[in-house]
Design a protein around this motif. Structure first.
Motif, mmCIF file in Angstrom:
data_model
loop_
_atom_site.group_PDB
_atom_site.id
_atom_site.type_symbol
_atom_site.label_atom_id
_atom_site.label_comp_id
_atom_site.label_asym_id
_atom_site.label_seq_id
_atom_site.Cartn_x
_atom_site.Cartn_y
_atom_site.Cartn_z
ATOM 1 N N GLY A 46 -77.247 -42.103 42.293
ATOM 2 C CA GLY A 46 -77.223 -41.360 43.452
ATOM 3 C C GLY A 46 -76.162 -41.450 44.188
ATOM 4 O O GLY A 46 -75.315 -40.431 44.525
ATOM 5 N N ASN A 47 -75.790 -42.643 44.456
ATOM 6 C CA ASN A 47 -74.455 -43.075 45.181
ATOM 7 C C ASN A 47 -73.350 -42.492 44.409
ATOM 8 O O ASN A 47 -72.265 -42.014 44.926
ATOM 9 C CB ASN A 47 -74.114 -44.437 45.319
ATOM 10 N N LEU A 48 -73.349 -42.767 43.020
ATOM 11 C CA LEU A 48 -72.165 -42.193 42.365
ATOM 12 C C LEU A 48 -72.185 -40.660 42.484
ATOM 13 O O LEU A 48 -70.863 -40.075 42.454
ATOM 14 C CB LEU A 48 -72.119 -42.803 40.843
ATOM 15 N N LEU A 49 -73.352 -39.922 42.352
ATOM 16 C CA LEU A 49 -72.984 -38.541 42.238
ATOM 17 C C LEU A 49 -72.801 -38.089 43.590
ATOM 18 O O LEU A 49 -71.969 -37.000 43.808
ATOM 19 C CB LEU A 49 -74.501 -38.128 41.726
ATOM 20 N N TRP A 50 -73.232 -38.731 44.565
ATOM 21 C CA TRP A 50 -72.706 -38.284 45.788
ATOM 22 C C TRP A 50 -71.134 -38.360 46.273
ATOM 23 O O TRP A 50 -70.412 -37.489 46.539
ATOM 24 C CB TRP A 50 -73.403 -39.144 47.082
ATOM 25 N N SER A 51 -70.545 -39.418 45.467
ATOM 26 C CA SER A 51 -69.193 -39.465 45.672
ATOM 27 C C SER A 51 -68.250 -38.774 44.923
ATOM 28 O O SER A 51 -67.501 -38.179 45.249
ATOM 29 C CB SER A 51 -68.761 -41.267 45.032
ATOM 30 N N ILE A 52 -69.071 -38.356 43.695
ATOM 31 C CA ILE A 52 -68.397 -37.480 42.760
ATOM 32 C C ILE A 52 -68.346 -35.880 43.441
ATOM 33 O O ILE A 52 -67.346 -35.008 43.640
ATOM 34 C CB ILE A 52 -68.980 -37.056 41.538
ATOM 35 N N ALA A 53 -69.317 -35.553 44.282
ATOM 36 C CA ALA A 53 -69.466 -34.313 44.828
ATOM 37 C C ALA A 53 -68.334 -34.209 46.087
ATOM 38 O O ALA A 53 -67.626 -33.177 46.008
ATOM 39 C CB ALA A 53 -70.761 -33.930 45.462
ATOM 40 N N LEU A 54 -68.289 -35.241 46.796
ATOM 41 C CA LEU A 54 -67.588 -35.001 47.953
ATOM 42 C C LEU A 54 -65.863 -35.288 47.319
ATOM 43 O O LEU A 54 -65.062 -34.585 47.837
ATOM 44 C CB LEU A 54 -67.805 -36.396 48.713
ATOM 45 N N ALA A 55 -65.786 -36.021 46.199
ATOM 46 C CA ALA A 55 -64.359 -36.083 45.604
ATOM 47 C C ALA A 55 -63.962 -34.889 45.138
ATOM 48 O O ALA A 55 -62.741 -34.340 45.535
ATOM 49 C CB ALA A 55 -64.474 -37.078 44.719
ATOM 50 N N ILE A 56 -64.753 -33.913 44.427
ATOM 51 C CA ILE A 56 -64.401 -32.761 43.922
ATOM 52 C C ILE A 56 -63.956 -31.650 45.219
ATOM 53 O O ILE A 56 -63.259 -30.967 44.887
ATOM 54 C CB ILE A 56 -65.507 -32.183 43.174
ATOM 55 N N SER A 57 -64.776 -31.794 46.268
ATOM 56 C CA SER A 57 -64.642 -30.772 47.386
ATOM 57 C C SER A 57 -63.198 -31.244 47.923
ATOM 58 O O SER A 57 -62.398 -30.384 48.181
ATOM 59 C CB SER A 57 -65.556 -31.079 48.422
ATOM 60 N N TYR A 58 -62.833 -32.547 47.872
ATOM 61 C CA TYR A 58 -61.453 -32.988 48.524
ATOM 62 C C TYR A 58 -60.530 -32.552 47.499
ATOM 63 O O TYR A 58 -59.258 -32.581 47.965
ATOM 64 C CB TYR A 58 -61.677 -34.479 49.021
ATOM 65 N N LEU A 59 -60.744 -32.592 46.386
ATOM 66 C CA LEU A 59 -59.747 -32.175 45.111
ATOM 67 C C LEU A 59 -59.357 -30.774 45.483
ATOM 68 O O LEU A 59 -58.150 -30.374 45.467
ATOM 69 C CB LEU A 59 -60.401 -32.467 43.954
#
Length: 434
Positions: A46-59
């Motif tokens: 869950g922590n990793l998927l949360w990080s990925i979602a935020l990272a994509i938005s910032y990309l």
């Protein structure tokens, strides 16, 4: 200084903190990891998927912010861009209501889009800052915006926690309303911004195809300028590192408190109140200091402050054990964590305010859009780097140890700021560190 316009500008900070706190920091991030994904007991997926979602938005923001900023400068349409980002965030945040346990992909998609809208709006609203007063007042104005933002976050989250209750599977039918609540707060509270904030200069009609090519040309020109102005380039590098650390702590502090410190609900609420109040005090206090002892000096001091705060977060369980032995009575880790949170709150408000004010002092007013686009680029690239870094490190080391990554980031930001100087306004041509 235009007081009504400053108020309208600062109200956008007041409004958008509802999104940051309710969705990213306090409620929905915890809800996503522990209930929507629900891979307990350590929630690493869950922590990793949360990080990925935020990272994509910032990309997405990283690519779009400088280009949009350049187009805004050329067409004098900053207010239109700001309104579009605002409405996008409001709509997609409201639809988080339909994200139920197991609907992981839907939750990630909506977070990507809503956080993209929020992040773009943050760059757009910042581009108005150089217009709002003389350079020697921009530190205080920037601090006022951040401080009012934390007040807005405090108000929004206090109401949300009181109305919606705790984050748990048993309380899901109530807590799922956090999305519509945050959207409504952002929608209503930002209205003064669009009533009082002015668009300076005549609107220029440029065909959409030409806007895009013109935007790319201006971005390319800005890259050449950065090569020729090392003090501005180093500031963006420093902002990159400090924002990487800040985004980690914003996104994971309440997750850290729940998973590592294992705090109870009363401490979670107290932590929210303490960090909001101290962040507002830090933004106002250090903003006032910037205009008196120098923005660069204050910025560097906040970075030193951050290193102490991160060490405090990491050492919280050991400090609790030490204090228990030293005082001869039980001291819980969550009590120590609350004190460390107050220190982190002071850093949070001051560092972001100082960085934004420094950019406003170092760039021409008529080019603020594109340079705050680069400010947004630095911050969003930092978010991708920081969130993916902490996401992968916590898979390997666990969240308790991975938090030390932030210590390295704040130290790197301090080193990168070594050559930052403000332009000389005395006519001697010598850069100064006011």
């Amino acid at each position: 200084m235009r007081k009504r316009e400053v108020f309208g500008w600062a109200m956008f900070d007041f409004a958008n903190q509802a999104y940051t706190l309710l969705i990213i920091t306090v409620i929905f991030g915890d809800l996503f990891t522990r209930v929507i994904v629900g891979d307990g007991p350590d929630y690493r997926l869950g922590n990793l998927l949360w990080s990925i979602a935020l990272a994509i938005s910032y990309l997405l923001t990283l690519v779009a912010a400088p280009l949009a900023g350049s187009i805004m400068d050329a067409t004098r349409t900053r207010k239109r861009f700001l309104m579009a980002s605002w409405l996008l965030t409001v709509f997609t945040t409201a639809t988080l209501y339909w994200v139920e346990p197991g609907l992981i992909l839907l939750g990630m998609v909506l977070i990507v889009i809503s956080n993209f809208g929020y992040a773009m709006g943050e760059s757009f609203i910042a581009s108005f800052l150089p217009d709002l007063g003389p350079p020697e007042r921009l530190g205080w104005i920037s601090g006022l915006g951040w401080a009012l933002g934390y007040v807005g976050g405090l108000v929004a989250t206090a109401f949300a926690l009181g109305l919606l209750g705790d984050v748990s599977a048993d309380n899901f039918e109530r807590i799922r309303w956090v999305g519509p609540f945050a959207a409504a707060f952002f929608l209503v509270a930002a209205v003064p911004t669009f009533l009082f904030l002015r668009e300076r200069g005549p609107h220029r009609n440029v065909a959409g195809r030409l806007q895009l090519s013109m935007g790319f040309r201006r971005v390319a020109k800005s890259l050449v300028t950065l090569r020729e102005r090392p003090e501005l380039r180093d500031l963006f590098v420093s902002i990159f590192f400090v924002m990487a650390g800040i985004y980690i702590l914003i996104s994971f502090t309440f997750i850290y408190g729940s998973q590592v410190i294992q705090w109870d609900e009363s401490t979670r609420v107290a932590m929210f109140i303490v960090t909001q109040v101290t962040a507002a005090v830090g933004a106002l206090g250090f903003g006032w200091l910037q205009d008196r002892i120098g923005a660069v000096r204050v910025y560097r001091f906040t970075l030193l402050f951050w290193t102490v705060a991160v060490l405090g977060i990491y050492l919280t369980p050991r400090l609790a054990e030490f204090l228990t032995g030293f005082l001869g009575r039980p001291v819980e880790a969550q009590q120590v964590f609350l004190f460390v949170g107050a220190l982190a709150g002071l850093c949070l408000g001051s560092a972001q305010s100082a960085g934004r004010a420094l950019v406003a002092m170092m760039v021409p007013v008529n080019e603020a859009g594109r340079w705050f686009g680069f400010w947004g680029l630095s911050g969003r690239a930092a978010a991708i780097f920081g969130l993916m870094g902490i996401g992968l490190l916590q898979l390997w080391l666990g969240l308790a140890n991975a938090i030390l990554f932030c210590l390295l980031l704040f130290f790197a930001a301090l080193v990168a700021s070594w050559r930052v100087r403000l332009p000389d306004r005395s006519g001697t041509g010598t850069p100064v560190v006011p």
